[in-house]
Design a protein around this motif. Structure first.
Motif, mmCIF file in Angstrom:
data_model
loop_
_atom_site.group_PDB
_atom_site.id
_atom_site.type_symbol
_atom_site.label_atom_id
_atom_site.label_comp_id
_atom_site.label_asym_id
_atom_site.label_seq_id
_atom_site.Cartn_x
_atom_site.Cartn_y
_atom_site.Cartn_z
ATOM 1 N N SER A 40 6.349 -8.214 3.047
ATOM 2 C CA SER A 40 7.194 -7.043 2.723
ATOM 3 C C SER A 40 6.969 -5.878 3.675
ATOM 4 O O SER A 40 6.739 -4.735 3.266
ATOM 5 C CB SER A 40 6.942 -6.581 1.279
ATOM 6 N N THR A 53 4.009 -0.810 6.801
ATOM 7 C CA THR A 53 3.793 -1.265 5.435
ATOM 8 C C THR A 53 4.566 -0.396 4.447
ATOM 9 O O THR A 53 4.927 0.738 4.745
ATOM 10 C CB THR A 53 2.299 -1.238 5.082
ATOM 11 N N THR A 54 4.809 -0.950 3.268
ATOM 12 C CA THR A 54 5.492 -0.242 2.188
ATOM 13 C C THR A 54 4.646 -0.362 0.918
ATOM 14 O O THR A 54 3.577 -0.965 0.917
ATOM 15 C CB THR A 54 6.883 -0.853 1.924
ATOM 16 N N SER A 56 5.239 -2.240 -1.394
ATOM 17 C CA SER A 56 5.252 -3.645 -1.814
ATOM 18 C C SER A 56 4.459 -4.560 -0.882
ATOM 19 O O SER A 56 4.332 -5.755 -1.153
ATOM 20 C CB SER A 56 6.706 -4.151 -1.891
ATOM 21 N N THR A 57 3.934 -4.009 0.215
ATOM 22 C CA THR A 57 3.243 -4.842 1.191
ATOM 23 C C THR A 57 1.899 -5.336 0.653
ATOM 24 O O THR A 57 1.162 -4.580 0.025
ATOM 25 C CB THR A 57 3.001 -4.057 2.489
ATOM 26 N N SER A 58 1.610 -6.589 0.934
ATOM 27 C CA SER A 58 0.289 -7.137 0.613
ATOM 28 C C SER A 58 -0.330 -7.698 1.889
ATOM 29 O O SER A 58 0.380 -8.102 2.819
ATOM 30 C CB SER A 58 0.380 -8.235 -0.450
#
Length: 254
Positions: A40, A53-54, A56-58
Protein backbone atom coordinates in the motif's frame (compact mmCIF):
# COMPACT_ATOMS: atom_id res chain seq x y z
CA UNK A 1 15.52 5.73 1.36
CA UNK A 2 16.81 4.47 -2.02
CA UNK A 3 15.88 1.13 -3.56
CA UNK A 4 17.66 -0.39 -6.52
CA UNK A 5 15.51 -0.22 -9.65
CA UNK A 6 16.23 -1.07 -13.30
CA UNK A 7 18.47 1.93 -14.01
CA UNK A 8 17.49 4.57 -11.46
CA UNK A 9 17.32 4.17 -7.68
CA UNK A 10 13.72 4.43 -6.52
CA UNK A 11 13.03 6.72 -3.58
CA UNK A 12 10.59 5.51 -0.90
CA UNK A 13 9.67 8.10 1.74
CA UNK A 14 8.85 6.43 5.05
CA UNK A 15 6.58 8.32 7.45
CA UNK A 16 5.14 8.12 10.96
CA UNK A 17 5.29 4.78 12.82
CA UNK A 18 7.27 3.07 10.06
CA UNK A 19 10.28 5.29 10.76
CA UNK A 20 11.01 3.29 13.94
CA UNK A 21 12.97 0.11 14.57
CA UNK A 22 11.96 -1.74 11.41
CA UNK A 23 12.86 1.07 9.01
CA UNK A 24 16.17 1.64 10.81
CA UNK A 25 17.21 -1.67 9.30
CA UNK A 26 17.16 0.00 5.88
CA UNK A 27 19.57 2.82 6.73
CA UNK A 28 22.72 0.69 6.46
CA UNK A 29 24.45 0.15 3.15
CA UNK A 30 26.87 -2.35 4.66
CA UNK A 31 26.47 -6.12 4.29
CA UNK A 32 24.39 -8.20 1.88
CA UNK A 33 21.57 -6.59 -0.08
CA UNK A 34 18.30 -6.57 1.85
CA UNK A 35 15.09 -7.97 0.45
CA UNK A 36 12.12 -6.38 2.22
CA UNK A 37 8.51 -5.79 1.38
CA UNK A 38 6.08 -2.85 1.51
CA UNK A 39 2.36 -2.88 0.86
CA UNK A 40 0.00 0.00 0.00
CA UNK A 41 2.57 2.58 -1.10
CA UNK A 42 1.45 5.84 -2.69
CA UNK A 43 3.10 6.94 -5.99
CA UNK A 44 4.18 10.48 -6.79
CA UNK A 45 5.49 11.96 -10.04
CA UNK A 46 5.99 15.58 -8.93
CA UNK A 47 9.82 15.38 -9.09
CA UNK A 48 10.25 12.10 -10.89
CA UNK A 49 8.58 8.85 -9.93
CA UNK A 50 8.79 7.99 -6.23
CA UNK A 51 6.78 6.19 -3.56
CA UNK A 52 5.77 7.06 -0.01
CA UNK A 53 4.13 5.21 2.85
CA UNK A 54 0.54 5.80 3.94
CA UNK A 55 -1.56 4.93 6.98
CA UNK A 56 -2.27 1.58 5.32
CA UNK A 57 1.34 0.68 4.53
CA UNK A 58 2.87 -2.36 6.19
CA UNK A 59 6.54 -3.34 6.28
CA UNK A 60 7.79 -6.92 5.92
CA UNK A 61 11.33 -7.61 7.10
CA UNK A 62 11.51 -11.09 5.53
CA UNK A 63 8.91 -11.42 2.76
CA UNK A 64 8.11 -14.93 1.59
CA UNK A 65 7.11 -16.30 -1.78
CA UNK A 66 8.60 -17.15 -5.15
CA UNK A 67 9.27 -13.55 -6.16
CA UNK A 68 11.07 -12.72 -2.92
CA UNK A 69 13.14 -15.92 -3.19
CA UNK A 70 14.04 -15.12 -6.79
CA UNK A 71 15.16 -11.62 -5.80
CA UNK A 72 17.34 -13.01 -2.99
CA UNK A 73 18.93 -15.45 -5.42
CA UNK A 74 19.55 -12.69 -7.96
CA UNK A 75 21.14 -10.42 -5.35
CA UNK A 76 23.53 -13.19 -4.32
CA UNK A 77 24.51 -13.97 -7.91
CA UNK A 78 24.87 -10.28 -8.84
CA UNK A 79 26.67 -9.21 -5.66
CA UNK A 80 29.36 -7.27 -7.56
CA UNK A 81 26.74 -5.41 -9.62
CA UNK A 82 24.70 -4.55 -6.51
CA UNK A 83 27.77 -3.24 -4.68
CA UNK A 84 28.77 -1.16 -7.71
CA UNK A 85 25.31 0.42 -7.87
CA UNK A 86 25.33 1.14 -4.14
CA UNK A 87 28.74 2.80 -4.36
CA UNK A 88 27.62 4.92 -7.32
CA UNK A 89 24.50 6.09 -5.49
CA UNK A 90 26.55 7.01 -2.42
CA UNK A 91 29.05 8.88 -4.58
CA UNK A 92 26.31 10.94 -6.19
CA UNK A 93 24.47 11.66 -2.94
CA UNK A 94 27.65 12.51 -1.00
CA UNK A 95 30.12 14.02 -3.49
CA UNK A 96 33.65 14.64 -2.29
CA UNK A 97 34.34 17.40 -4.84
CA UNK A 98 31.51 19.85 -4.29
CA UNK A 99 32.77 22.42 -6.80
CA UNK A 100 34.34 20.26 -9.51
CA UNK A 101 33.70 21.90 -12.88
CA UNK A 102 32.90 19.68 -15.86
CA UNK A 103 32.95 20.64 -19.52
CA UNK A 104 29.87 20.73 -21.71
CA UNK A 105 31.61 18.17 -23.89
CA UNK A 106 31.76 15.70 -20.97
CA UNK A 107 28.14 16.41 -20.01
CA UNK A 108 27.04 15.53 -23.54
CA UNK A 109 28.77 12.15 -23.25
CA UNK A 110 26.43 11.12 -20.43
CA UNK A 111 23.59 8.76 -21.30
CA UNK A 112 20.41 7.48 -19.67
CA UNK A 113 22.07 4.25 -18.58
CA UNK A 114 24.95 5.88 -16.68
CA UNK A 115 23.25 8.98 -15.23
CA UNK A 116 21.37 9.14 -11.93
CA UNK A 117 18.48 11.47 -11.17
CA UNK A 118 20.30 12.89 -8.13
CA UNK A 119 23.43 13.97 -10.03
CA UNK A 120 24.54 17.60 -9.81
CA UNK A 121 27.35 19.07 -11.92
CA UNK A 122 28.90 22.53 -12.31
CA UNK A 123 29.83 23.97 -15.69
CA UNK A 124 31.53 27.32 -16.36
CA UNK A 125 29.84 29.18 -19.18
CA UNK A 126 28.94 32.40 -20.92
CA UNK A 127 25.81 33.23 -22.89
CA UNK A 128 27.19 34.60 -26.19
CA UNK A 129 23.91 36.04 -27.50
CA UNK A 130 21.35 36.53 -24.71
CA UNK A 131 18.01 37.59 -26.16
CA UNK A 132 15.49 39.85 -24.46
CA UNK A 133 12.69 38.05 -26.31
CA UNK A 134 13.52 34.81 -24.47
CA UNK A 135 12.49 36.28 -21.09
CA UNK A 136 8.95 35.33 -20.05
CA UNK A 137 7.18 36.83 -17.03
CA UNK A 138 3.92 35.63 -15.50
CA UNK A 139 2.07 35.17 -12.21
CA UNK A 140 2.47 31.73 -10.69
CA UNK A 141 2.39 29.62 -7.56
CA UNK A 142 5.25 30.45 -5.19
CA UNK A 143 5.64 26.73 -4.45
CA UNK A 144 5.58 24.93 -7.83
CA UNK A 145 5.77 27.87 -10.23
CA UNK A 146 2.71 26.91 -12.29
CA UNK A 147 0.65 29.73 -13.76
CA UNK A 148 -2.37 31.14 -11.95
CA UNK A 149 -5.02 33.74 -12.73
CA UNK A 150 -4.90 35.01 -9.15
CA UNK A 151 -3.69 38.53 -8.35
CA UNK A 152 -0.17 39.00 -7.00
CA UNK A 153 -0.08 38.39 -3.26
CA UNK A 154 -3.30 36.37 -3.20
CA UNK A 155 -3.41 33.15 -1.17
CA UNK A 156 -4.92 30.11 -2.90
CA UNK A 157 -4.96 26.32 -3.07
CA UNK A 158 -2.80 25.29 -6.02
CA UNK A 159 -4.34 22.55 -8.15
CA UNK A 160 -0.93 21.59 -9.52
CA UNK A 161 1.09 21.01 -6.34
CA UNK A 162 -2.00 20.31 -4.20
CA UNK A 163 -0.91 22.65 -1.42
CA UNK A 164 -3.02 25.07 0.58
CA UNK A 165 -1.94 28.62 1.31
CA UNK A 166 0.15 29.13 -1.82
CA UNK A 167 0.88 32.73 -2.81
CA UNK A 168 0.51 34.18 -6.30
CA UNK A 169 3.89 35.72 -7.12
CA UNK A 170 5.85 37.07 -10.12
CA UNK A 171 7.68 34.26 -11.93
CA UNK A 172 10.41 34.45 -14.58
CA UNK A 173 11.81 32.07 -17.20
CA UNK A 174 14.78 32.74 -19.48
CA UNK A 175 15.84 30.42 -22.30
CA UNK A 176 19.45 30.73 -23.45
CA UNK A 177 22.26 29.04 -25.37
CA UNK A 178 25.41 28.56 -23.27
CA UNK A 179 28.98 27.76 -24.27
CA UNK A 180 32.25 26.94 -22.53
CA UNK A 181 34.53 26.51 -25.53
CA UNK A 182 34.05 22.73 -25.69
CA UNK A 183 30.43 22.77 -26.79
CA UNK A 184 27.03 24.44 -26.59
CA UNK A 185 23.86 23.60 -24.67
CA UNK A 186 20.44 25.18 -24.36
CA UNK A 187 18.90 25.74 -20.94
CA UNK A 188 15.84 27.38 -19.42
CA UNK A 189 16.46 29.23 -16.15
CA UNK A 190 13.57 29.71 -13.75
CA UNK A 191 12.81 32.39 -11.20
CA UNK A 192 15.52 31.73 -8.60
CA UNK A 193 18.28 31.38 -11.20
CA UNK A 194 17.00 34.38 -13.18
CA UNK A 195 17.21 36.58 -10.09
CA UNK A 196 20.91 35.72 -9.73
CA UNK A 197 21.66 35.99 -13.45
CA UNK A 198 19.97 39.39 -13.75
CA UNK A 199 20.90 40.55 -10.22
CA UNK A 200 17.31 41.68 -9.68
CA UNK A 201 14.35 40.43 -7.67
CA UNK A 202 11.61 38.67 -9.63
CA UNK A 203 9.07 41.34 -8.66
CA UNK A 204 11.40 44.06 -9.92
CA UNK A 205 11.96 42.27 -13.24
CA UNK A 206 8.23 41.68 -13.63
CA UNK A 207 7.26 45.28 -12.84
CA UNK A 208 9.90 46.85 -15.11
CA UNK A 209 9.00 44.63 -18.05
CA UNK A 210 5.30 45.38 -17.53
CA UNK A 211 6.08 49.12 -17.43
CA UNK A 212 8.34 48.94 -20.49
CA UNK A 213 11.40 50.26 -18.64
CA UNK A 214 13.41 47.05 -18.29
CA UNK A 215 17.03 47.64 -19.37
CA UNK A 216 18.40 44.37 -20.68
CA UNK A 217 21.51 45.69 -22.49
CA UNK A 218 23.86 45.87 -19.46
CA UNK A 219 22.61 42.45 -18.28
CA UNK A 220 23.22 40.97 -21.72
CA UNK A 221 26.73 42.42 -21.80
CA UNK A 222 27.58 40.83 -18.44
CA UNK A 223 26.13 37.46 -19.42
CA UNK A 224 28.04 37.38 -22.68
CA UNK A 225 31.42 38.55 -21.38
CA UNK A 226 31.72 37.25 -17.78
CA UNK A 227 31.91 33.47 -17.27
CA UNK A 228 29.77 32.16 -14.42
CA UNK A 229 29.15 28.79 -12.80
CA UNK A 230 25.90 26.99 -13.54
CA UNK A 231 24.90 23.90 -11.61
CA UNK A 232 22.83 21.51 -13.69
CA UNK A 233 20.94 18.29 -12.97
CA UNK A 234 18.94 15.77 -15.00
CA UNK A 235 15.35 16.79 -15.63
CA UNK A 236 12.65 14.66 -14.03
CA UNK A 237 11.98 13.05 -17.42
CA UNK A 238 14.97 10.81 -16.66
CA UNK A 239 13.16 9.01 -13.83
CA UNK A 240 9.74 9.29 -15.43
CA UNK A 241 10.40 8.39 -19.07
CA UNK A 242 14.12 7.55 -19.36
CA UNK A 243 14.76 10.75 -21.31
CA UNK A 244 17.92 12.68 -20.38
CA UNK A 245 17.75 16.47 -20.38
CA UNK A 246 19.64 18.94 -18.19
CA UNK A 247 18.12 21.78 -16.17
CA UNK A 248 19.71 24.62 -14.13
CA UNK A 249 19.69 24.29 -10.34
CA UNK A 250 21.98 27.10 -9.13
CA UNK A 251 24.08 30.02 -10.37
CA UNK A 252 27.32 31.40 -8.98
CA UNK A 253 29.19 34.47 -10.16
CA UNK A 254 32.96 34.44 -9.70
Amino acid sequence: MKCASAEQPLTISVWDDLTGTEANLLKSWVGPALVVGFTSLKPSSHKGFSLSTTMSTSFHRNPVGDRADALRQWSREKRALVLSRMERIQEVRNPTEQNEVLSIESIKLKEVGNTLQDERHWIKITIPEPERSKIVTYIGCNNCGKRTEMDVGSSFACKFCSKEGCIAAPRITFKFDATDGTGDMTFTAFTQECEILFRMDASEIYDEIAAGIFKFEPIAHRLSTRPFLLQIAPGTALARNKILTWVPKAVRWN
